[in-house]
Design an enzyme around this catalytic site. Structure first.
Site, PDB file in Angstrom:
ATOM      1  N   CYS A 257      -5.666  -9.260   3.052  1.00  0.00           N
ATOM      2  CA  CYS A 257      -6.738  -8.428   3.353  1.00  0.00           C
ATOM      3  C   CYS A 257      -7.674  -9.251   3.825  1.00  0.00           C
ATOM      4  O   CYS A 257      -8.397  -9.251   4.871  1.00  0.00           O
ATOM      5  CB  CYS A 257      -7.150  -7.312   2.483  1.00  0.00           C
ATOM      6  SG  CYS A 257      -5.897  -6.093   2.281  1.00  0.00           S
TER       7      CYS A 257
ATOM      8  N   LYS B  48      -7.818 -11.640   6.972  1.00  0.00           N
ATOM      9  CA  LYS B  48      -7.462 -11.035   8.562  1.00  0.00           C
ATOM     10  C   LYS B  48      -8.436 -10.049   8.590  1.00  0.00           C
ATOM     11  O   LYS B  48      -8.965  -9.572   9.802  1.00  0.00           O
ATOM     12  CB  LYS B  48      -6.118 -10.170   8.607  1.00  0.00           C
ATOM     13  CG  LYS B  48      -5.831  -8.922   8.033  1.00  0.00           C
ATOM     14  CD  LYS B  48      -4.733  -8.297   8.252  1.00  0.00           C
ATOM     15  CE  LYS B  48      -4.508  -7.214   7.315  1.00  0.00           C
ATOM     16  NZ  LYS B  48      -5.113  -6.024   7.785  1.00  0.00           N
TER      17      LYS B  48
ATOM     18  N   ARG C 265      -6.846  -2.725  -5.011  1.00  0.00           N
ATOM     19  CA  ARG C 265      -6.467  -4.168  -5.192  1.00  0.00           C
ATOM     20  C   ARG C 265      -5.112  -4.581  -5.617  1.00  0.00           C
ATOM     21  O   ARG C 265      -4.525  -4.048  -6.414  1.00  0.00           O
ATOM     22  CB  ARG C 265      -7.514  -4.867  -6.472  1.00  0.00           C
ATOM     23  CG  ARG C 265      -8.765  -4.375  -6.232  1.00  0.00           C
ATOM     24  CD  ARG C 265      -9.457  -4.951  -7.434  1.00  0.00           C
ATOM     25  NE  ARG C 265      -9.125  -3.893  -8.493  1.00  0.00           N
ATOM     26  CZ  ARG C 265      -9.557  -3.945  -9.785  1.00  0.00           C
ATOM     27  NH1 ARG C 265     -10.252  -4.973 -10.449  1.00  0.00           N
ATOM     28  NH2 ARG C 265      -9.263  -2.987 -10.740  1.00  0.00           N
TER      29      ARG C 265
ATOM     30  N   LYS D 214      -3.859 -14.773  -5.944  1.00  0.00           N
ATOM     31  CA  LYS D 214      -4.601 -14.373  -7.073  1.00  0.00           C
ATOM     32  C   LYS D 214      -3.595 -13.638  -8.131  1.00  0.00           C
ATOM     33  O   LYS D 214      -2.516 -13.724  -7.767  1.00  0.00           O
ATOM     34  CB  LYS D 214      -5.595 -13.116  -6.772  1.00  0.00           C
ATOM     35  CG  LYS D 214      -4.985 -11.721  -6.511  1.00  0.00           C
ATOM     36  CD  LYS D 214      -6.027 -10.825  -6.370  1.00  0.00           C
ATOM     37  CE  LYS D 214      -5.473  -9.294  -6.006  1.00  0.00           C
ATOM     38  NZ  LYS D 214      -6.539  -8.361  -6.054  1.00  0.00           N
TER      39      LYS D 214
ATOM     40  N   LYS E 178     -14.360   0.777   5.499  1.00  0.00           N
ATOM     41  CA  LYS E 178     -13.449  -0.092   5.087  1.00  0.00           C
ATOM     42  C   LYS E 178     -13.541  -1.642   5.602  1.00  0.00           C
ATOM     43  O   LYS E 178     -13.584  -2.640   4.748  1.00  0.00           O
ATOM     44  CB  LYS E 178     -11.980   0.498   5.610  1.00  0.00           C
ATOM     45  CG  LYS E 178     -10.686  -0.998   5.164  1.00  0.00           C
ATOM     46  CD  LYS E 178     -10.477  -0.855   4.006  1.00  0.00           C
ATOM     47  CE  LYS E 178      -9.435  -1.852   3.458  1.00  0.00           C
ATOM     48  NZ  LYS E 178      -9.437  -2.107   1.926  1.00  0.00           N
TER      49      LYS E 178
ATOM     50  N   GLY F 121     -14.551 -21.030  -6.483  1.00  0.00           N
ATOM     51  CA  GLY F 121     -13.090 -21.612  -6.619  1.00  0.00           C
ATOM     52  C   GLY F 121     -12.659 -22.017  -5.134  1.00  0.00           C
ATOM     53  O   GLY F 121     -13.323 -22.231  -4.173  1.00  0.00           O
TER      54      GLY F 121
ATOM     55  N   VAL G 204       0.760  -1.109   0.139  1.00  0.00           N
ATOM     56  CA  VAL G 204      -0.041   0.032  -0.035  1.00  0.00           C
ATOM     57  C   VAL G 204       1.048   1.416   0.035  1.00  0.00           C
ATOM     58  O   VAL G 204       0.716   2.380  -0.961  1.00  0.00           O
ATOM     59  CB  VAL G 204      -0.893  -0.020   1.223  1.00  0.00           C
ATOM     60  CG1 VAL G 204      -1.486   1.282   1.453  1.00  0.00           C
ATOM     61  CG2 VAL G 204      -2.132  -1.150   1.146  1.00  0.00           C
TER      62      VAL G 204
ATOM     63  N   PHE H 149      -8.445   1.318  -0.786  1.00  0.00           N
ATOM     64  CA  PHE H 149      -9.272   0.378  -1.320  1.00  0.00           C
ATOM     65  C   PHE H 149      -8.682  -0.270  -2.545  1.00  0.00           C
ATOM     66  O   PHE H 149      -9.557  -1.150  -3.525  1.00  0.00           O
ATOM     67  CB  PHE H 149     -10.820   0.766  -1.744  1.00  0.00           C
ATOM     68  CG  PHE H 149     -11.739   1.454  -0.575  1.00  0.00           C
ATOM     69  CD1 PHE H 149     -12.264   0.434   0.252  1.00  0.00           C
ATOM     70  CD2 PHE H 149     -11.486   2.831  -0.398  1.00  0.00           C
ATOM     71  CE1 PHE H 149     -12.792   0.999   1.334  1.00  0.00           C
ATOM     72  CE2 PHE H 149     -12.367   3.263   0.639  1.00  0.00           C
ATOM     73  CZ  PHE H 149     -12.817   2.553   1.469  1.00  0.00           C
TER      74      PHE H 149
ATOM     75  N   PHE I 129     -16.831 -10.649  -8.164  1.00  0.00           N
ATOM     76  CA  PHE I 129     -16.712 -11.279  -6.886  1.00  0.00           C
ATOM     77  C   PHE I 129     -17.498 -12.563  -6.749  1.00  0.00           C
ATOM     78  O   PHE I 129     -18.063 -12.856  -5.785  1.00  0.00           O
ATOM     79  CB  PHE I 129     -16.614 -10.301  -5.732  1.00  0.00           C
ATOM     80  CG  PHE I 129     -15.374  -9.818  -5.512  1.00  0.00           C
ATOM     81  CD1 PHE I 129     -14.433 -10.034  -4.611  1.00  0.00           C
ATOM     82  CD2 PHE I 129     -15.340  -8.321  -6.374  1.00  0.00           C
ATOM     83  CE1 PHE I 129     -13.364  -9.203  -4.700  1.00  0.00           C
ATOM     84  CE2 PHE I 129     -14.194  -7.826  -6.243  1.00  0.00           C
ATOM     85  CZ  PHE I 129     -13.121  -8.125  -5.157  1.00  0.00           C
TER      86      PHE I 129
HETATM   87  N1  LIG Z   1      -1.937  -4.983   0.490  1.00  0.00           N
HETATM   88  C1  LIG Z   1      -2.964  -4.435   0.059  1.00  0.00           C
HETATM   89  O1  LIG Z   1      -3.419  -4.440  -1.108  1.00  0.00           O
HETATM   90  C2  LIG Z   1      -3.833  -3.536   1.100  1.00  0.00           C
HETATM   91  C3  LIG Z   1      -5.138  -2.930   0.498  1.00  0.00           C
HETATM   92  C4  LIG Z   1      -5.846  -2.276   1.197  1.00  0.00           C
HETATM   93  C5  LIG Z   1      -5.288  -2.060   2.734  1.00  0.00           C
HETATM   94  N2  LIG Z   1      -4.190  -2.612   3.171  1.00  0.00           N
HETATM   95  C6  LIG Z   1      -3.763  -2.381   4.375  1.00  0.00           C
HETATM   96  O2  LIG Z   1      -2.723  -1.611   4.515  1.00  0.00           O
HETATM   97  C7  LIG Z   1      -1.797  -1.821   5.531  1.00  0.00           C
HETATM   98  C8  LIG Z   1      -0.478  -2.217   4.787  1.00  0.00           C
HETATM   99  O3  LIG Z   1      -0.397  -3.332   4.156  1.00  0.00           O
HETATM  100  P1  LIG Z   1       0.699  -3.829   3.125  1.00  0.00           P
HETATM  101  O4  LIG Z   1       0.124  -4.976   2.251  1.00  0.00           O
HETATM  102  O5  LIG Z   1       1.061  -2.832   2.260  1.00  0.00           O
HETATM  103  O6  LIG Z   1       1.797  -4.378   4.291  1.00  0.00           O
HETATM  104  P2  LIG Z   1       3.301  -4.810   4.060  1.00  0.00           P
HETATM  105  O7  LIG Z   1       3.569  -5.566   4.794  1.00  0.00           O
HETATM  106  O8  LIG Z   1       3.492  -5.169   2.406  1.00  0.00           O
HETATM  107  O9  LIG Z   1       4.023  -3.095   4.186  1.00  0.00           O
HETATM  108  C9  LIG Z   1       4.113  -2.879   5.626  1.00  0.00           C
HETATM  109  C10 LIG Z   1       5.557  -2.114   5.650  1.00  0.00           C
HETATM  110  O10 LIG Z   1       5.621  -1.315   7.005  1.00  0.00           O
HETATM  111  C11 LIG Z   1       7.023  -1.405   7.272  1.00  0.00           C
HETATM  112  N3  LIG Z   1       7.122  -0.939   8.706  1.00  0.00           N
HETATM  113  C12 LIG Z   1       6.503  -1.663   9.799  1.00  0.00           C
HETATM  114  N4  LIG Z   1       6.754  -1.209  10.953  1.00  0.00           N
HETATM  115  C13 LIG Z   1       7.348   0.026  10.821  1.00  0.00           C
HETATM  116  C14 LIG Z   1       7.766   1.149  11.427  1.00  0.00           C
HETATM  117  N5  LIG Z   1       7.545   1.260  12.691  1.00  0.00           N
HETATM  118  N6  LIG Z   1       8.385   2.312  10.756  1.00  0.00           N
HETATM  119  C15 LIG Z   1       8.483   2.211   9.442  1.00  0.00           C
HETATM  120  N7  LIG Z   1       7.988   1.199   8.725  1.00  0.00           N
HETATM  121  C16 LIG Z   1       7.443   0.168   9.250  1.00  0.00           C
HETATM  122  C17 LIG Z   1       7.324  -2.691   6.996  1.00  0.00           C
HETATM  123  O11 LIG Z   1       8.867  -2.743   6.738  1.00  0.00           O
HETATM  124  C18 LIG Z   1       6.543  -2.885   5.523  1.00  0.00           C
HETATM  125  O12 LIG Z   1       7.589  -2.427   4.598  1.00  0.00           O
HETATM  126  C19 LIG Z   1      -2.555  -3.054   6.383  1.00  0.00           C
HETATM  127  O13 LIG Z   1      -3.051  -2.508   7.371  1.00  0.00           O
HETATM  128  C20 LIG Z   1      -3.439  -3.669   5.187  1.00  0.00           C
HETATM  129  O14 LIG Z   1      -4.445  -4.277   5.748  1.00  0.00           O
HETATM  130  C21 LIG Z   1      -3.634  -3.477   2.286  1.00  0.00           C
END
Ligand SMILES: NC(=O)c1ccc[n+]([C@@H]2O[C@H](COP(=O)([O-])OP(=O)(O)OC[C@H]3O[C@@H](n4cnc5c(N)ncnc54)[C@H](O)[C@@H]3O)[C@@H](O)[C@H]2O)c1
Length: 429
Positions: free
Chosen positions: A260, A263, A154, A320, A204, A253, A11, A152, A249
């Site tokens: 996401c 959790k 993907r 995916k 969310k 499958g 993100v 939001f 959606f």
């Molecule tokens: N992955 C998705 O498509 C998606 C979509 C919508 C929302 N989210 C939400 O967004 C958030 C992030 O998801 P993500 O998939 O990007 O996670 P991720 O694990 O890919 O990235 C998190 C990053 O934060 C860094 N980090 C952790 N603690 C830190 C700190 N104290 N200081 C600095 N950096 C720090 C980590 O090193 C890592 O690089 C989550 O809450 C997730 O639920 C994710």
């Protein structure tokens, strides 16, 4: 505007790159020094279509830079986005330790007004807690606001989604915060919904849980289809042509996975329960989802009788297509079960191999689908990468020991597969 994004994962990286692309000056901060070093060399640490190009434009314009120094990032920006991870705890609750740690760092670095934006997916009322803790730590001496701006996008289409959102949701507590958030998103042409903090956080949870529910709903329907000789693909088509329902959606499958939905559904159940409401509907959504793995394994066992000493080729490991993300991918528990039952597993995924090697060390990684299928007693498809739909089924059959296709994502045409000499089983067809 001067912005910083703390946490450069899936993100945070997309957020920082895209916000720089629309004209802001952005600092991406992460505590992972390797990640920051890669980014400084212009290499993306994740696979996300289109991201490398946006990162390159950010570096060329000098509007995007990366640091491990969160304090510097906070000091040099007007608006700070928190995009660190919030993984599941054993209890199903979201682990907000990283968010709390960033809030402390921000508190220690505040010298004058800042807007702190939670973009990580967090339990409702986290924004309030961030505000209260920063207020306590700074003893009320520095003005600041907290906003919630849920993400939001993907995975696999995150850059496209970020640049062309359906809507932007902003939870705020002051006019100043609203004004700043509107300024951040001025270059984007979409509706902006402004709410209070808790409502934005709830939007969310409710959105992700609803999408997961649609998937579990069609999977439950698929299980009925199998028993009565109906085809879930056509059922979904017939339902989806109703504008009130929509086709998205409704793909039966092996179930949803990723960082996401599993959790966020678990966290929403816990949040509701803590607030005094038992969200039985969502518990069932999660139960149906996990049950889909058993459905697939049942099809496999029906075809092969026993799994011990069989060779199974698995096509697709990522949760995916178009991502290398292996977090909570259905492939992991399915392959672990196959290994436990004594099968040898040969796998192929176009991009997720590097991440998969960390969680699935016991399998043989292959160069392409035909290589994976060589000598196999069955091919099991778990991720609907488009290239799998274009495979030469005759060639695939010829390299296998037994011609068995178990289609966990309903990618192949059953008639074509059977015409090519396969025993074919899909999900709900
Ligand atoms: N992955 C998705 O498509 C998606 C979509 C919508 C929302 N989210 C939400 O967004 C958030 C992030 O998801 P993500 O998939 O990007 O996670 P991720 O694990 O890919 O990235 C998190 C990053 O934060 C860094 N980090 C952790 N603690 C830190 C700190 N104290 N200081 C600095 N950096 C720090 C980590 O090193 C890592 O690089 C989550 O809450 C997730 O639920 C994710």
């Amino acid at each position: 505007m001067k912005l910083s994004v703390i946490g450069t994962g899936y993100v945070g990286l997309v957020t920082s790159a895209c916000l720089a692309d629309v004209g802001h000056e952005v600092i991406g901060a992460d505590r992972d020094a390797d990640r920051i070093e890669r980014l400084r060399q212009g290499r993306s640490p994740i696979f996300e279509p289109g991201l490398e190009e946006v990162l390159a434009r950010g570096a060329a314009s000098k509007r995007l830079r990366f640091t491990t120094d969160t304090v510097e990032a906070v000091r040099e920006s007007d608006v700070i986005f928190i995009t660190v991870g919030t993984p599941s705890l054993e209890s199903g609750n979201a682990d907000v330790t990283a968010v709390a740690a960033v809030a402390e760092t921000i508190a220690a670095s505040l010298t004058d007004y800042r807007l702190i934006v939670e973009k990580s997916t967090v339990p409702v009322r986290t924004g309030e807690r961030i505000r209260d803790q920063i207020h306590l730590l700074t003893r009320g001496a520095v003005p600041f606001d907290v906003a919630c701006n849920p993400e939001f996008t993907r995975e696999g289409a995150a850059v496209q989604d970020f640049m062309h959102p359906d809507r932007i949701v902003i939870g705020v507590e002051s006019e100043r915060a609203e004004r700043l958030m509107r300024d951040v998103y001025r270059p984007f042409d979409c509706p902006i919904l402004v709410t209070n903090l808790a409502t934005a956080e709830l939007i969310k949870h409710a959105s992700n849980a609803f999408l997961a529910m649609k998937i579990s709903y069609i999977n439950a329907v698929a299980n009925v289809c199998e028993r009565v000789g109906a085809d879930v693909g056509l059922v979904a088509q017939g339902m989806g042509q109703d504008a009130r329902i929509g086709r998205a959606f409704l793909n039966a499958g092996v179930g949803y996975g990723g960082s996401c939905f599993p959790k966020d559904v678990a966290a929403f159940v816990q949040i509701a329960s803590a607030a005094g409401y038992e969200f039985g509907l969502l518990k069932e959504v999660a139960r149906i989802n996990e049950g889909q793995r058993d459905v697939l394994l049942r099809h496999l066992t029906e075809a092969l009788w026993v799994l011990a000493n069989r060779t199974i080729a698995v096509l697709g490991l990522a949760y995916k297509p178009d991502t290398d993300d292996m977090r909570d991918a259905p492939s992991v528990p399915i392959i672990e079960r196959l290994c436990r039952d004594g099968a040898a597993v040969r796998v192929y995924d176009p991009v997720a191999e590097r991440n998969a090697r960390r969680v699935l060390p016991e399998v043989t990684y292959c160069a392409d689908p035909y290589d994976a299928a060589r000598g196999a007693d069955a091919v099991v498809l778990l991720t609907e990468w488009p290239e799998f739909g274009r495979l030469d089924l005759t060639r695939l059959r010829d390299v296998m020991r037994r011609p068995v296709l178990i289609d966990g994502r309903n990618v192949w045409d059953p008639e074509a597969a059977r015409a090519a000499g396969f025993h074919y089983a899909g999900m709900g067809r």
